[in-house]
Design an enzyme around this catalytic site. Sequence first.
Site, PDB file in Angstrom:
ATOM      1  CB  THR A  35      -6.848   0.560  -3.140  1.00  0.00           C
ATOM      2  OG1 THR A  35      -5.888   1.473  -3.707  1.00  0.00           O
ATOM      3  CG2 THR A  35      -6.877  -0.714  -3.977  1.00  0.00           C
ATOM      4  CD  GLU A  36      -5.347   4.125   1.263  1.00  0.00           C
ATOM      5  OE1 GLU A  36      -5.093   5.337   1.327  1.00  0.00           O
ATOM      6  OE2 GLU A  36      -4.657   3.266   1.811  1.00  0.00           O
ATOM      7  CG  ASN A  37     -11.842   8.932  -3.252  1.00  0.00           C
ATOM      8  OD1 ASN A  37     -13.046   9.107  -3.365  1.00  0.00           O
ATOM      9  ND2 ASN A  37     -10.969   9.909  -3.455  1.00  0.00           N
TER      10      ASN A  37
ATOM     11  CG  ASN B  92      -1.734   1.313   1.263  1.00  0.00           C
ATOM     12  OD1 ASN B  92      -2.735   1.426   0.571  1.00  0.00           O
ATOM     13  ND2 ASN B  92      -1.298   2.299   2.043  1.00  0.00           N
TER      14      ASN B  92
END
Length: 570
Positions: free
Chosen positions: A413-415, A202
């Site tokens: 995957t991230e927001n 990540n």
Amino acid sequence: MLLNCAFSVCHVLMLVLCLSAAEDFDWTKNEHGSFYYGTFPTGFSWGVGSSAYQTEGAWDKDGKGLSIWDVFTHKKGKIYQNDTGDASCESYYKIKDDVSLMKELKLNHYRFSISWPRLIPTGVRSDHVNEKGIQYYDQLIDHLLENNITPIVTLYHWDLPQVLQEKYGGWQNVSIVNHFNDFANLCFERYGDRVKYWITFNNPWSVAVEGYETGEHAPGMKLRGTGAYRSAHHIIKAHAKVWHTYDTQWRGKQKGTVGISLSGDWGEPVDISNQKDIEAAERFVQFNLGWFATPIFHGDYPQVMKDFIGRKSAQQGLGTSRLPTFAPQEKSYIKGTCDFLGIGHFTTRYITQKNYPSGRSGNSYFTDRDLAELVDPRWPDPGSEWLYSVPWGFRRMLNFIKTQYGNPVIYVTENGVSEKTQCTELCDEWRIQYFKDYVNEMLKAIKDGVNVKGYTAWSLLDKFEWDEGYSERFGLYYVDFGNKNKPRYPKASVQFYKRIISSNGFPNQREVENWRRKSIETCSSSSQLLAADPLTSHMEMVTEIVVPTVCTLSILLSAILLMFLLRRRN
């Protein structure tokens, strides 16, 4: 880091950004002012995310070894208010509770990470495998699947075993590549029959830059001008090795996929008539996303990184570039090691050319880029100082990836967005607006032909936010860290996101506006539940008219005291 700039940037309606490898993309379209009503493709996957150190707690329970974050956070002055992730959300003990929240949201997937030192306390598989740690993730995975939620598992979300840092220097040492591969292989062996989506790393940008260049993050090393590049080099090798391990040993029988999650903040030139600013914007993206994506998709570092770092290294009098090189066989080994690309996107910067002269005193990752990052003071910024809401940058970034890397399968995957207030507000209208705008820009990108297959809201819960401790909150669910039971309370954004999921997009204007209204209405009941707990258990309270909060009470008490003093004076 961001340069807080008070000057007002001239807004442009037409953007012409001619990136060297993306001539076929039309950067002149600038339609970020219009909202698009429509739905996502059938089978689009909706989820939420978390990471082990940020949420699990139980830092020294059931045989878990020390991580670099355990050690780093226990050093005074490293984290805001000396917070630690020792307990955090106590998710280690709340599998059923947290999965029930996901089920309520009707999620398709849950992205979480596996703690390397919880499975292998020293980081070296031949030393010892902790079966209690294995069992914890077994239970989590099984409970997710029982509730029809697909696990998406990150192997490395920053919590390196401390022993590997002390013994080898962490990601500075190439020997860690094999140890990481052994850990990944253990995960494939134990969980691969049920887990079909694996993420190796990540946001390796943060691992390299903040862990080994600036020292803001664990392990806190400040190796200016070399630490970030060396760490990234080994991370890329480790990613490739794990991909090949899965490809040769497990893919045939497990039928899963392996990708990586990269940070992808967008850079826009301040002056599109200035070629130097256009080139600086390209460098910003290449020194961030391209640093990792270009080797994985094309076999080597971006040419602009090699040119700039090589030239500045020579100007320092160094015999070789501070940017390591891949041997020909390594390039072919790394190229193509990505079944899908994970993208963590939060914000955008305006970029302008800024020269940093080289000197024998040394350069850094930041000065190597020869650029300055600027923000428009009109951009909303409710929480983290680096996180401004600039939705149109999301679509640009996704389209850039499409043209630059051959339109790969993308999972966001991230927001998400944080808040940073003394009195936490469960009626988080700014988060509703953020999700509405950013998800819509993703929908536009899919309409453009970008191959986005899933979206992960960041994050399920409020949690430990690295060097900011608990001062910033990204969660859809509020966590009361002042209460030993760490109860969760839904924010208004829970209901709004739930409606996006159930409708698979934005049906029409009237319905979407109705979602917002109903979401805000429902948050008052959560606020009353939170306020009903004993006042002494709370660090923060909810601002509600029907229930006086700590902030409200402070104001009232101050007013009463002032009136009392004035009366005595008279």
